[in-house]
Motif scaffolding. Structure first.
Motif, short mmCIF file in Angstrom:
data_model
loop_
_atom_site.label_atom_id
_atom_site.label_comp_id
_atom_site.label_asym_id
_atom_site.label_seq_id
_atom_site.Cartn_x
_atom_site.Cartn_y
_atom_site.Cartn_z
N GLN A 1 0.86 -1.18 0.00
CA GLN A 1 0.00 0.00 0.00
C GLN A 1 0.90 1.24 0.00
N PHE A 2 1.10 1.81 -1.18
CA PHE A 2 2.12 2.85 -1.32
C PHE A 2 1.82 4.09 -0.48
N GLY A 3 0.59 4.59 -0.53
CA GLY A 3 0.25 5.81 0.20
C GLY A 3 0.51 5.67 1.69
N SER A 4 0.07 4.56 2.26
CA SER A 4 0.27 4.32 3.68
C SER A 4 1.74 4.15 4.01
N ALA A 5 2.46 3.42 3.16
CA ALA A 5 3.89 3.19 3.39
C ALA A 5 4.66 4.50 3.39
N TRP A 6 4.40 5.35 2.42
CA TRP A 6 5.13 6.61 2.30
C TRP A 6 4.77 7.56 3.46
N ARG A 7 3.51 7.58 3.84
CA ARG A 7 3.07 8.44 4.95
C ARG A 7 3.72 8.00 6.26
N CYS A 8 3.74 6.71 6.52
CA CYS A 8 4.36 6.20 7.76
C CYS A 8 5.86 6.46 7.77
N TYR A 9 6.49 6.30 6.62
CA TYR A 9 7.93 6.58 6.52
C TYR A 9 8.22 8.03 6.86
N GLN A 10 7.45 8.95 6.30
CA GLN A 10 7.71 10.37 6.52
C GLN A 10 7.39 10.81 7.94
N GLU A 11 6.35 10.25 8.54
CA GLU A 11 5.88 10.74 9.84
C GLU A 11 6.50 10.00 11.03
N GLN A 12 6.95 8.76 10.83
CA GLN A 12 7.33 7.95 11.99
C GLN A 12 8.81 7.58 12.06
N SER A 13 9.53 7.68 10.96
CA SER A 13 10.91 7.20 10.92
C SER A 13 11.80 7.84 11.96
N SER A 14 11.67 9.16 12.14
CA SER A 14 12.57 9.89 13.03
C SER A 14 12.38 9.53 14.49
N SER A 15 11.26 8.90 14.83
CA SER A 15 11.00 8.55 16.23
C SER A 15 11.68 7.24 16.64
N TRP A 16 12.23 6.52 15.67
CA TRP A 16 12.86 5.22 15.95
C TRP A 16 14.34 5.41 16.23
N LYS A 17 14.89 4.61 17.10
CA LYS A 17 16.28 4.82 17.53
C LYS A 17 17.29 4.49 16.43
N SER A 18 16.95 3.63 15.50
CA SER A 18 17.87 3.28 14.41
C SER A 18 17.55 4.12 13.18
N PRO A 19 18.56 4.77 12.59
CA PRO A 19 18.31 5.63 11.43
C PRO A 19 17.91 4.88 10.17
N ASN A 20 18.15 3.57 10.14
CA ASN A 20 17.81 2.78 8.96
C ASN A 20 16.67 1.80 9.20
N ALA A 21 16.64 1.19 10.38
CA ALA A 21 15.57 0.25 10.69
C ALA A 21 14.23 0.97 10.79
N GLY A 22 14.22 2.20 11.35
CA GLY A 22 12.98 2.95 11.50
C GLY A 22 12.27 3.18 10.18
N PRO A 23 12.94 3.77 9.19
CA PRO A 23 12.29 3.98 7.89
C PRO A 23 11.79 2.69 7.25
N VAL A 24 12.62 1.64 7.31
CA VAL A 24 12.27 0.37 6.67
C VAL A 24 11.04 -0.26 7.33
N MET A 25 11.03 -0.31 8.66
CA MET A 25 9.91 -0.95 9.35
C MET A 25 8.65 -0.10 9.29
N ALA A 26 8.79 1.23 9.34
CA ALA A 26 7.61 2.09 9.23
C ALA A 26 6.96 1.93 7.86
N ALA A 27 7.78 1.96 6.81
CA ALA A 27 7.24 1.79 5.46
C ALA A 27 6.66 0.40 5.26
N GLY A 28 7.36 -0.62 5.78
CA GLY A 28 6.87 -1.99 5.64
C GLY A 28 5.55 -2.20 6.36
#
Length: 317
Positions: free
Chosen positions: A233-260
């Motif tokens: 689901q592209f829209g949801s994946a991109w929205r979660c990546y943009q809004e939630q990635s920075s809150s995760w302690k890992s700079p790479n795991a956060g974006p990947v797991m939020a988008a996934g």
């Protein structure tokens, strides 16, 4: 005619797309070696480097970090230089074969699938004890008291993150720097797994290994964000990546797991038990809590991503 055919096959296998497809097929058909793996030998060499160069904990932070960086170089560069030299001196057909084998050992696609399936199958049939055992093999958190939702969360998080680390990142570095790039990434990622823990003994010594792994995963992780979005689901994946990635302690795991998580339409993250303590973590994704069948969907998401990357590489190269 036969000679012409053989030369055509060799040219195909020696191409970038040919080597990638061959390595992925080998990985999918054979999987990870059960009794012997080159990374086991590498792990022993790494231990020798660490014992020989690690300083006392009373030394300064700077000196401990410098020692860790030197140990990292000693562990990786001899193997990397050895591979490059072999590729220069071997005949073309052996170089192509060596490249496929090194790339095969650098990718952990089938291994990731096997570990995930060892969790989802008992989880679906209600065998929570066996499912917890499967989770304990791929995550560092406490698994003895996890309920079904927590098992599903932990497993899906691992599949999404390791899909990036063990599958897409080595492919990316192979495409950028060739087989030496794939080997460099795999060895660096292994050193991070061995030295990148924030324990008293490794906090400063493993600093360089952890930071180098972060740097090597930065671009691949962002490409995986796009990949998961395109395969889900592209829209949801991109929205979660943009809004939630920075809150995760890992700079790479956060974006990947939020988008996934967004691509799958589920929620991940949240509180989880680590080393006897309940650790507070941000929530990732949106929608409902995951169930056992969502782990199958996570596996398929990674599979679709692999097929997409192969298609793009074959069209471009």
């Amino acid at each position: 005619m036969m000679t012409s055919f053989l030369f055509s096959v060799f040219d195909l296998l020696a191409s970038t797309s040919g080597m990638l497809v061959a390595a992925l097929l080998l990985d999918r058909l054979v999987g990870e070696p059960k009794k012997w793996h080159p990374l086991v030998v590498f792990g022993r060499w790494v231990d020798i480097c660490r014992r020989g160069l690690q300083l006392s904990l009373t030394d300064t932070t700077t000196r401990q970090r410098q020692a860790g960086a030197v140990a990292w170089c000693c562990a990786i560069f001899p193997l990397l230089f050895g591979l490059v030299i072999l590729m220069f001196i071997l005949p073309d057909w052996l170089t192509a074969l060596l490249s496929i084998i090194v790339l095969y050992f650098s990718i952990g696609w089938q291994s990731l699938r096997e570990h995930a399936l060892a969790i989802v199958e008992p989880l679906i049939r209600g065998d929570l004890l066996q499912a917890r055992h499967g989770v304990s093999r791929i995550v560092s958190r406490d698994t003895n008291q996890l309920d079904e939702t927590q098992v599903a969360k932990a497993s899906i998080e691992s599949v999404l993150e390791n899909g990036s680390d063990a599958v897409f990142a080595p492919i990316f570095w192979f495409l950028v720097l060739g087989v030496p790039g794939a080997l460099l990434y795999r060895l660096a990622n292994t050193l991070d797994a061995m030295w990148g823990y924030k324990t008293d003994t490794l906090l400063h010594f493993g600093w360089f290994a952890a930071r180098f792994d972060d740097v090597m995963n930065y671009i691949p992780a962002r490409l995986v964000v796009l990949t998961y979005g395109l395969c889900g689901q592209f829209g949801s994946a991109w929205r979660c990546y943009q809004e939630q990635s920075s809150s995760w302690k890992s700079p790479n795991a956060g974006p990947v797991m939020a988008a996934g998580a967004g691509a799958l339409g589920i929620k991940l993250g949240g509180a989880a038990p680590y080393f006897g303590k309940l650790e507070s973590r941000s929530e990732l994704g949106e929608g409902r809590d995951p169930v056992a069948t969502d782990l199958n969907k996570a596996i398929r998401l990674v599979d679709k991503g692999v097929y997409l990357w192969v298609l793009v590489v074959c069209l471009m190269m």
